[in-house]
Structure formats: C-alpha cells, structure tokens
Design a protein around this motif. Structure first.
Motif, PDB file in Angstrom:
ATOM      1  N   SER A   1       0.784  -1.239   0.000  1.00  0.00           N
ATOM      2  CA  SER A   1       0.000   0.000   0.000  1.00  0.00           C
ATOM      3  C   SER A   1       0.815   1.289   0.000  1.00  0.00           C
ATOM      4  O   SER A   1       0.398   2.282  -0.608  1.00  0.00           O
ATOM      5  N   LEU A   2       1.983   1.311   0.665  1.00  0.00           N
ATOM      6  CA  LEU A   2       2.761   2.555   0.662  1.00  0.00           C
ATOM      7  C   LEU A   2       3.292   2.913  -0.728  1.00  0.00           C
ATOM      8  O   LEU A   2       3.158   4.062  -1.165  1.00  0.00           O
ATOM      9  N   PRO A   3       3.877   1.975  -1.472  1.00  0.00           N
ATOM     10  CA  PRO A   3       4.253   2.308  -2.846  1.00  0.00           C
ATOM     11  C   PRO A   3       3.057   2.734  -3.701  1.00  0.00           C
ATOM     12  O   PRO A   3       3.168   3.656  -4.523  1.00  0.00           O
ATOM     13  N   LEU A   4       1.913   2.087  -3.499  1.00  0.00           N
ATOM     14  CA  LEU A   4       0.717   2.476  -4.259  1.00  0.00           C
ATOM     15  C   LEU A   4       0.267   3.885  -3.893  1.00  0.00           C
ATOM     16  O   LEU A   4      -0.122   4.674  -4.764  1.00  0.00           O
ATOM     17  N   LYS A   5       0.341   4.241  -2.616  1.00  0.00           N
ATOM     18  CA  LYS A   5      -0.044   5.586  -2.181  1.00  0.00           C
ATOM     19  C   LYS A   5       0.902   6.632  -2.750  1.00  0.00           C
ATOM     20  O   LYS A   5       0.458   7.708  -3.187  1.00  0.00           O
ATOM     21  N   ILE A   6       2.190   6.329  -2.764  1.00  0.00           N
ATOM     22  CA  ILE A   6       3.152   7.285  -3.331  1.00  0.00           C
ATOM     23  C   ILE A   6       2.872   7.499  -4.811  1.00  0.00           C
ATOM     24  O   ILE A   6       2.869   8.632  -5.298  1.00  0.00           O
ATOM     25  N   ALA A   7       2.626   6.415  -5.538  1.00  0.00           N
ATOM     26  CA  ALA A   7       2.404   6.516  -6.985  1.00  0.00           C
ATOM     27  C   ALA A   7       1.043   7.102  -7.326  1.00  0.00           C
ATOM     28  O   ALA A   7       0.893   7.777  -8.355  1.00  0.00           O
ATOM     29  N   PHE A   8       0.052   6.852  -6.458  1.00  0.00           N
ATOM     30  CA  PHE A   8      -1.321   7.299  -6.731  1.00  0.00           C
ATOM     31  C   PHE A   8      -1.866   8.019  -5.494  1.00  0.00           C
ATOM     32  O   PHE A   8      -2.557   7.417  -4.660  1.00  0.00           O
ATOM     33  N   PRO A   9      -1.560   9.310  -5.364  1.00  0.00           N
ATOM     34  CA  PRO A   9      -1.948  10.071  -4.167  1.00  0.00           C
ATOM     35  C   PRO A   9      -3.457  10.138  -3.944  1.00  0.00           C
ATOM     36  O   PRO A   9      -3.902  10.463  -2.831  1.00  0.00           O
ATOM     37  N   ASN A  10      -4.250   9.856  -4.975  1.00  0.00           N
ATOM     38  CA  ASN A  10      -5.708   9.876  -4.861  1.00  0.00           C
ATOM     39  C   ASN A  10      -6.255   8.733  -4.014  1.00  0.00           C
ATOM     40  O   ASN A  10      -7.418   8.747  -3.619  1.00  0.00           O
ATOM     41  N   LEU A  11      -5.431   7.737  -3.712  1.00  0.00           N
ATOM     42  CA  LEU A  11      -5.855   6.634  -2.859  1.00  0.00           C
ATOM     43  C   LEU A  11      -6.007   7.099  -1.412  1.00  0.00           C
ATOM     44  O   LEU A  11      -5.168   7.844  -0.899  1.00  0.00           O
ATOM     45  N   HIS A  12      -7.064   6.643  -0.758  1.00  0.00           N
ATOM     46  CA  HIS A  12      -7.245   6.847   0.675  1.00  0.00           C
ATOM     47  C   HIS A  12      -6.942   5.509   1.336  1.00  0.00           C
ATOM     48  O   HIS A  12      -7.704   4.552   1.176  1.00  0.00           O
ATOM     49  N   VAL A  13      -5.834   5.430   2.052  1.00  0.00           N
ATOM     50  CA  VAL A  13      -5.285   4.150   2.484  1.00  0.00           C
ATOM     51  C   VAL A  13      -5.343   3.967   3.998  1.00  0.00           C
ATOM     52  O   VAL A  13      -5.004   4.878   4.760  1.00  0.00           O
TER      53      VAL A  13
END
Length: 253
Positions: free
Chosen positions: A93-105
C-alpha cells in the motif's frame, strides 16, 4: 540514483513517477534499511532487490486495469478507498499511495513496532489520506469498525488464501475487490491441494467470487507472480471473521 532505475522498471506497467514521487521512494528505502538494522522488517535489503521485489511488485496492481473498474479509477485519479491487511513494512500500500496520491489508504498490522515505523514514514514523506492502525485483522472487521467500508483491499501476507480471504474479504464493500499478491505456485490448478482449489469454498462463503488471476513477470527479474482478484458479490455473513487464531488454525474448507 533511484530515479532512472525505478522509472525504467515501471515502463512495463506504463507508470512514470514524478521527481517528488521518486524522492519519496528514495526516502522510504533509506528509512526501511535504517530501521531494519534494529527490527526485522524485510529480508530484502539490497537496493536493486528492494526496487524490484518490493516497490515494482507492489505497483503490479495496475495490471488489473483491463478488467477491474476500481483499478482504472485509481489510474485516472479518482478517489478510491484501500485497506492493506497485514501490511508489514508497508507493502503493497505505501508504494501504491506514493504513486497514486488519490488513494485513501488504511494499513493494519498486529505489531506495534511496525505501525510506529509506518507512521514515521508517513510523516517523513508528508503523505496525506493514509493511516496505520495497530491491531489484528479480526478486530477491525467488526460492524462498528471498518467492516465493508473499502473499495479495494490488498495483501501480500504469507497466509494461505482461505485464511487470507477470511481476514480480508469482510473489509470489502459489495461491488469492491480483494487482491492478493501471490507467487506462481498459487496457479498449480492440477493439484487439488493447491491454494486456488482449496480456497474456492472460503471465497464463496465469505461473499466473494474469483474475477481474475493475472500472471506477470516481475520487471528486472525472471520471477513469476500473480494477482488473485476476488470480487465482492454479497455481504459477508456476520460470523466471519471468526475469533483471533481460528482462521489460521481451521481455514474454511
């Protein structure tokens, strides 16, 4: 150093990171390695290996874009809610959040020291719309907590798929998806004891249905991986997940 290497790896996924995002990945790597000196976060520490086996592999989620509408929404910048169950050092999830800031994680892990590290990373990278919670997956899946509130749930945990489904599917909204990152061993369908075959009943009982099994080769490596994607077609029965320990000791079968 990380800039050229990571963007080169991600060409296969049609992802190009900005200078800020690459700086965040660099900082994340440095913090991971430093903290790993005093606690066990990962056995993979060599720079190129982390880029391939942690960062790039985490971002393989984008390979589901052709079939999964929720993944397409992530790629087009729409707000999507994501939970990462048993997140460990923050993968995927952290790499995904960095790449896609629109994610609410929301990241959940049972070890307080890991959660403390994750919150340190969140602060150091100035990430917003992401939190790390300490506790067992069974606890936060209660109706009064986070049950059936997420568009997508992800996990790279090592539990077998029956157990992992009981931990994760209760968090998924009806119409959402659960994606498990698995090795190629998962696909040995000819073996009746394989994870894929053995987990069919658990997935159905928990309100899910296998949508897609996406195979891929890890960029920069010859390693095969797969994404097991389960769609949530109905609500999970109230009795699941069972009390702590049972999903692992007595998987649904």
């Amino acid at each position: 150093m990380i800039m050229d290497k990571l963007n080169d790896l991600l060409k296969e996924f049609d992802i190009k990171l900005s200078p800020l995002q690459l700086e965040q990945f660099q900082k994340y790597y440095e913090m991971l390695i430093e903290k790993n000196k005093v606690m066990n976060l990962t056995a993979i520490t060599e720079f190129d290996e982390v880029l391939i086996k942690h960062f790039a592999d985490s971002l393989a989620l984008v390979l589901l874009k052709d079939k999964e509408e929720i993944v397409r929404k992530i790629l087009t910048g729409e707000e999507v809610s994501m939970a990462d169950i048993g997140t460990g050092a923050g993968f995927p999830s952290l790499p995904l959040k960095i790449a896609f800031p629109n994610l609410h994680v929301t990241m959940i892990d049972s070890l307080h020291k890991r959660v403390k590290f994750l919150n340190e990373v969140i602060d150091a990278l100035s990430l917003e719309g992401i939190s790390a919670l300490h506790g067992r997956a069974e606890e936060y899946a209660k109706p009064s907590e986070l049950r059936e509130t997420f568009d997508i749930v992800v996990s790279r945990a090592v539990a077998n798929m029956s157990t992992l489904s009981e931990y994760c599917i209760p968090y998924v909204k009806v119409g959402g998806i659960f994606v498990a990152y698995k090795s190629s061993e998962f696909l040995k369908e000819e073996d009746e004891s394989s994870e894929l075959i053995f987990s069919q009943k658990a997935v159905k009982v928990l309100g899910g249905n296998y949508d897609e099994i996406k195979e891929y080769t890890l960029p920069g490596s010859g390693d095969y991986r797969c994404l097991a994607c389960i769609g949530k077609v109905k609500q999970t029965p109230p009795k699941y997940p069972r009390k702590a320990g049972l999903p692992g000791k007595e998987p649904i079968a």
